[in-house]
Design a protein around this motif. Sequence first.
Motif, mmCIF file in Angstrom:
data_model
loop_
_atom_site.group_PDB
_atom_site.id
_atom_site.type_symbol
_atom_site.label_atom_id
_atom_site.label_comp_id
_atom_site.label_asym_id
_atom_site.label_seq_id
_atom_site.Cartn_x
_atom_site.Cartn_y
_atom_site.Cartn_z
ATOM 1 N N VAL A 135 -1.690 -4.815 1.607
ATOM 2 C CA VAL A 135 -2.089 -5.629 0.464
ATOM 3 C C VAL A 135 -3.518 -6.127 0.694
ATOM 4 O O VAL A 135 -4.060 -6.016 1.784
ATOM 5 C CB VAL A 135 -1.136 -6.838 0.274
ATOM 6 N N TYR A 136 -4.114 -6.675 -0.368
ATOM 7 C CA TYR A 136 -5.421 -7.330 -0.260
ATOM 8 C C TYR A 136 -5.180 -8.823 -0.042
ATOM 9 O O TYR A 136 -4.859 -9.532 -1.003
ATOM 10 C CB TYR A 136 -6.249 -7.116 -1.530
ATOM 11 N N PRO A 137 -5.330 -9.326 1.177
ATOM 12 C CA PRO A 137 -5.045 -10.747 1.436
ATOM 13 C C PRO A 137 -5.873 -11.700 0.569
ATOM 14 O O PRO A 137 -5.351 -12.722 0.105
ATOM 15 C CB PRO A 137 -5.400 -10.929 2.907
ATOM 16 N N SER A 138 -7.125 -11.375 0.319
ATOM 17 C CA SER A 138 -7.990 -12.284 -0.445
ATOM 18 C C SER A 138 -7.597 -12.371 -1.925
ATOM 19 O O SER A 138 -7.977 -13.319 -2.612
ATOM 20 C CB SER A 138 -9.451 -11.862 -0.320
ATOM 21 N N ASN A 139 -6.819 -11.421 -2.422
ATOM 22 C CA ASN A 139 -6.386 -11.430 -3.820
ATOM 23 C C ASN A 139 -4.985 -12.004 -4.003
ATOM 24 O O ASN A 139 -4.432 -11.954 -5.094
ATOM 25 C CB ASN A 139 -6.435 -10.017 -4.400
ATOM 26 N N THR A 140 -4.414 -12.528 -2.938
ATOM 27 C CA THR A 140 -3.070 -13.096 -2.992
ATOM 28 C C THR A 140 -3.080 -14.405 -3.777
ATOM 29 O O THR A 140 -3.969 -15.231 -3.599
ATOM 30 C CB THR A 140 -2.544 -13.342 -1.567
ATOM 31 N N LYS A 141 -2.084 -14.563 -4.649
ATOM 32 C CA LYS A 141 -1.949 -15.785 -5.444
ATOM 33 C C LYS A 141 -0.653 -16.479 -5.045
ATOM 34 O O LYS A 141 0.391 -15.844 -4.933
ATOM 35 C CB LYS A 141 -1.921 -15.445 -6.925
ATOM 36 N N ILE A 142 -0.739 -17.792 -4.856
ATOM 37 C CA ILE A 142 0.433 -18.568 -4.453
ATOM 38 C C ILE A 142 0.671 -19.669 -5.481
ATOM 39 O O ILE A 142 -0.238 -20.418 -5.816
ATOM 40 C CB ILE A 142 0.249 -19.157 -3.048
ATOM 41 N N ASN A 143 1.910 -19.729 -5.976
ATOM 42 C CA ASN A 143 2.282 -20.738 -6.955
ATOM 43 C C ASN A 143 3.484 -21.512 -6.407
ATOM 44 O O ASN A 143 4.540 -20.931 -6.155
ATOM 45 C CB ASN A 143 2.631 -20.077 -8.290
ATOM 46 N N ILE A 144 3.306 -22.820 -6.227
ATOM 47 C CA ILE A 144 4.391 -23.669 -5.760
ATOM 48 C C ILE A 144 4.858 -24.513 -6.937
ATOM 49 O O ILE A 144 4.096 -25.307 -7.480
ATOM 50 C CB ILE A 144 3.934 -24.561 -4.588
ATOM 51 N N SER A 145 6.103 -24.297 -7.333
ATOM 52 C CA SER A 145 6.680 -25.050 -8.452
ATOM 53 C C SER A 145 7.810 -25.926 -7.910
ATOM 54 O O SER A 145 8.179 -25.811 -6.742
ATOM 55 C CB SER A 145 7.198 -24.080 -9.513
ATOM 56 N N PRO A 146 8.401 -26.775 -8.744
ATOM 57 C CA PRO A 146 9.494 -27.636 -8.258
ATOM 58 C C PRO A 146 10.721 -26.868 -7.748
ATOM 59 O O PRO A 146 11.503 -27.406 -6.990
ATOM 60 C CB PRO A 146 9.862 -28.471 -9.488
ATOM 61 N N PHE A 147 10.873 -25.597 -8.147
ATOM 62 C CA PHE A 147 12.074 -24.858 -7.785
ATOM 63 C C PHE A 147 11.855 -23.697 -6.816
ATOM 64 O O PHE A 147 12.804 -23.186 -6.249
ATOM 65 C CB PHE A 147 12.758 -24.316 -9.052
ATOM 66 N N VAL A 190 10.046 -8.443 -6.156
ATOM 67 C CA VAL A 190 9.979 -7.415 -7.194
ATOM 68 C C VAL A 190 8.577 -6.831 -7.158
ATOM 69 O O VAL A 190 7.652 -7.436 -6.622
ATOM 70 C CB VAL A 190 10.295 -7.967 -8.607
ATOM 71 N N GLN A 191 8.419 -5.656 -7.760
ATOM 72 C CA GLN A 191 7.117 -5.002 -7.732
ATOM 73 C C GLN A 191 6.786 -4.334 -9.046
ATOM 74 O O GLN A 191 7.669 -4.000 -9.825
ATOM 75 C CB GLN A 191 7.061 -3.982 -6.598
ATOM 76 N N THR A 192 5.487 -4.184 -9.271
ATOM 77 C CA THR A 192 4.964 -3.350 -10.347
ATOM 78 C C THR A 192 4.157 -2.265 -9.654
ATOM 79 O O THR A 192 4.145 -2.176 -8.422
ATOM 80 C CB THR A 192 4.052 -4.157 -11.306
ATOM 81 N N ASP A 193 3.442 -1.451 -10.420
ATOM 82 C CA ASP A 193 2.608 -0.418 -9.804
ATOM 83 C C ASP A 193 1.520 -1.022 -8.913
ATOM 84 O O ASP A 193 1.155 -0.443 -7.905
ATOM 85 C CB ASP A 193 1.950 0.462 -10.870
ATOM 86 N N SER A 194 1.005 -2.187 -9.281
ATOM 87 C CA SER A 194 -0.146 -2.733 -8.558
ATOM 88 C C SER A 194 0.113 -4.039 -7.808
ATOM 89 O O SER A 194 -0.703 -4.455 -6.996
ATOM 90 C CB SER A 194 -1.308 -2.946 -9.523
ATOM 91 N N THR A 195 1.241 -4.703 -8.072
ATOM 92 C CA THR A 195 1.505 -5.980 -7.413
ATOM 93 C C THR A 195 2.910 -6.040 -6.830
ATOM 94 O O THR A 195 3.784 -5.251 -7.186
ATOM 95 C CB THR A 195 1.346 -7.171 -8.386
ATOM 96 N N LEU A 196 3.086 -7.005 -5.951
ATOM 97 C CA LEU A 196 4.385 -7.290 -5.374
ATOM 98 C C LEU A 196 4.553 -8.802 -5.389
ATOM 99 O O LEU A 196 3.689 -9.527 -4.904
ATOM 100 C CB LEU A 196 4.461 -6.767 -3.941
ATOM 101 N N SER A 197 5.634 -9.272 -5.987
ATOM 102 C CA SER A 197 5.902 -10.713 -6.057
ATOM 103 C C SER A 197 7.043 -11.063 -5.108
ATOM 104 O O SER A 197 8.127 -10.500 -5.194
ATOM 105 C CB SER A 197 6.299 -11.128 -7.467
ATOM 106 N N PHE A 198 6.770 -11.987 -4.208
ATOM 107 C CA PHE A 198 7.742 -12.456 -3.233
ATOM 108 C C PHE A 198 8.049 -13.911 -3.553
ATOM 109 O O PHE A 198 7.142 -14.729 -3.657
ATOM 110 C CB PHE A 198 7.159 -12.323 -1.822
ATOM 111 N N THR A 199 9.338 -14.242 -3.743
ATOM 112 C CA THR A 199 9.729 -15.588 -4.147
ATOM 113 C C THR A 199 10.681 -16.188 -3.124
ATOM 114 O O THR A 199 11.699 -15.589 -2.788
ATOM 115 C CB THR A 199 10.409 -15.569 -5.526
ATOM 116 N N LEU A 200 10.321 -17.378 -2.649
ATOM 117 C CA LEU A 200 11.196 -18.183 -1.797
ATOM 118 C C LEU A 200 11.817 -19.254 -2.685
ATOM 119 O O LEU A 200 11.098 -19.995 -3.355
ATOM 120 C CB LEU A 200 10.391 -18.870 -0.693
ATOM 121 N N TYR A 201 13.131 -19.354 -2.700
ATOM 122 C CA TYR A 201 13.811 -20.339 -3.545
ATOM 123 C C TYR A 201 14.047 -21.612 -2.731
ATOM 124 O O TYR A 201 15.119 -21.832 -2.183
ATOM 125 C CB TYR A 201 15.111 -19.759 -4.095
#
Length: 135
Positions: free
Chosen positions: A71-83, A20-31
């Motif tokens: 994209v700006y690689p250095s501003n990338t945020k990664i969140n690993i959750s249980p799901f 999904v995306q907003t004007d300034s970000t793009l969120s990519f989710t692996l399930y």
Amino acid sequence: MNLKIKKTVMKEKEIRYDWVQTDSTLSFTLYKKNTERDKFLYYIKKNYIYIIINISDTEIYKLETYLFGEVYPSNTKINISPFKIEIVFEKKLKEQHWTSFKSNEQGLISENQKGIPSPFSRRSIKEWDSITQVK
């Protein structure tokens, strides 16, 4: 993680993903459930992403693609959750609407796409009338 042992590469479709995306970000989710941080490797450039998830001693998941935009690689945020694994990119061109996550041609926008305004770019009806007016 021992990558020297011969492993089977899972097909890309075997792990579901979405974006999904907003004007300034793009969120990519692996399930992918229960991914350990040390079993997740990634490499991100301005228009390219390479991901490896070590599934087991004999199996890995690999995703390698050029991105639709930069994209700006250095501003990338990664969140690993249980799901899931969520990767949030900061777009280089704010308010650029990505029509897909992956690029057709190694991350380059074709000449035909450069000047095309997105219908989601919050333009007024008056602005759209001047854009669509036949001269």
